[in-house]
Design an enzyme around this catalytic site. Structure first.
Site, PDB file in Angstrom:
ATOM      1  N   THR A  31      30.216  43.617  59.407  1.00  0.00           N
ATOM      2  CA  THR A  31      30.967  45.135  60.680  1.00  0.00           C
ATOM      3  C   THR A  31      30.282  45.933  60.857  1.00  0.00           C
ATOM      4  O   THR A  31      28.565  45.878  61.111  1.00  0.00           O
ATOM      5  CB  THR A  31      30.430  45.872  58.511  1.00  0.00           C
ATOM      6  OG1 THR A  31      31.913  44.305  58.098  1.00  0.00           O
ATOM      7  CG2 THR A  31      31.654  46.589  58.611  1.00  0.00           C
ATOM      8  N   GLY A  42      38.218  43.440  52.923  1.00  0.00           N
ATOM      9  CA  GLY A  42      36.364  43.032  52.572  1.00  0.00           C
ATOM     10  C   GLY A  42      35.419  45.434  51.535  1.00  0.00           C
ATOM     11  O   GLY A  42      36.945  45.616  51.212  1.00  0.00           O
TER      12      GLY A  42
HETATM   13  N1  ASP Z   1      31.152  44.012  54.729  1.00  0.00           N
HETATM   14  C1  ASP Z   1      32.115  43.224  55.524  1.00  0.00           C
HETATM   15  C2  ASP Z   1      32.669  42.364  54.516  1.00  0.00           C
HETATM   16  O1  ASP Z   1      32.694  41.663  53.308  1.00  0.00           O
HETATM   17  C3  ASP Z   1      30.979  42.107  56.264  1.00  0.00           C
HETATM   18  C4  ASP Z   1      30.221  42.631  56.403  1.00  0.00           C
HETATM   19  O2  ASP Z   1      29.490  43.987  56.141  1.00  0.00           O
HETATM   20  O3  ASP Z   1      29.495  42.245  57.508  1.00  0.00           O
HETATM   21  O4  ASP Z   1      34.057  42.379  55.103  1.00  0.00           O
END
Ligand code: ASP
Length: 330
Positions: free
Chosen positions: A191, A221
């Protein structure tokens, strides 16, 4: 108090972080709002295939990319978010449109895609029918499927692209889902997120993601969940996050909201992110290897948790008196 901007991404790429910060800073320098800065900073990372948001997102088990994004205005407490959306080049811009033009906060799936299609006829900032899959990510997807077949999670003849439901059923039937993440070491979380404070004292924050390789289509997410992926409230400040498994963030009821609650009663951004990092690690009995929390408090001070056990993470900030972005992690 002058303006500040802070950006993070769970993929180490200093050049990308620099351009992202500079696009946000340019908005603030011209007197535009914190929302403009957050949108610009995140758009820049969405357009950069080295980050896993927008172009270059990881591919889900059905072979497509579904994206989530959110943005929040700390002045009005209004937010806009989209979830599980395909074919939209810049999810953050669609989220911003929802914030500014509707009474909704989260629109998902086909509805959001149809909205984007309608808007794309009126504005050039929303581009649709866009394939965000890069050759690298398709290769990663094919490799991951091959690995799952060799480990017996999927049948050799399984064709996840043609029949995602069948592949999902096979994965579920393997009864070893606990080990699945371990098996898919290659599938990193990716993300991006940003926080900004403008000259008028308004705060904003946002986040954008494509989840990770081989997620089940429709899984959403933390990025589009207000208080989880991002939160902003002028009397407190703002916070956003990347690199934490969304489900873990949601289990605790929203880490960025918790950070803002602490800053609201006077804690500094550094202390609030440090406290919440320890809280997550102790309460969930895990290590935030790449999980990054960033915040700007009500005095305009910046906070970021820095003790990551992964090099694949970057965070940087810029203030009105800096000539170039300062890397905090990376
Ligand atoms: N938090 C993100 C998700 O669960 C993944 C990430 O932060 O890379 O979709």
């Amino acid at each position: 108090m002058g303006w500040k901007i802070i950006v993070n991404a769970s993929k180490l790429n200093k050049e990308g972080i620099n351009s992202s910060i500079l696009s946000g800073a340019e908005k603030l320098r011209r007197g535009e709002s914190a929302l403009d800065a957050v949108e610009a900073a995140i758009r820049s990372m969405e357009d950069n295939p080295n980050f896993e948001a927008g172009t270059g997102c990881d591919v889900n088990i059905g072979g497509s990319i579904l994206m989530d994004a959110s943005i929040m205005d700390g002045c009005t407490l209004r937010s806009g978010a989209i979830g599980a959306v395909q074919g939209v080049k810049n999810p953050i811009t669609l989220a911003r449109w929802i914030l500014e033009n509707t009474n909704y906060s989260l629109i998902v799936g086909r509805g959001a895609e149809e909205l984007a299609k309608a808007l794309s006829k009126k504005t050039t900032s929303i581009i649709v029918d866009y394939d965000a899959r890069t050759p690298e990510k398709i290769m990663k997807y094919n490799k991951a499927l091959k690995l799952l077949k060799s480990l017996g999670y999927l049948k050799p003849e399984s064709n996840a692209r043609r029949n995602a439901a069948k592949a999902i059923a096979e994965l579920l039937a393997s009864n070893r889902l606990e080990n699945l993440k371990e098996a898919l070491k290659a599938s990193e979380l990716g993300t991006v997120s940003a926080c900004a404070l403008d000259e008028k004292g308004n705060y904003a924050s946002g986040a954008s993601t494509g989840g990770w390789t081989l997620t089940i289509p429709g899984r959403i997410g933390d990025s589009p969940l207000i208080g989880c992926g991002a939160f902003a409230d002028n009397p407190a400040g703002c916070a956003s996050t990347a690199g934490i498994r969304g489900e873990e963030n949601a289990r605790l009821g929203g880490l960025t909201r918790m950070i803002c609650d602490r800053m609201r009663i006077g804690e500094s951004a550094v202390d609030a992110v440090t406290y919440i990092t320890h809280y997550v690690e102790n309460r969930l009995n895990l290590k935030l290897m790449r999980g990054t929390l960033i915040a700007i408090d009500k005095h305009g001070e910046i906070g970021c948790n820095t003790k990551h056990e992964s090099i694949n993470i970057a965070a940087a900030y810029m203030t009105h008196d800096c000539s170039k972005p300062n890397i905090i992690v990376g």
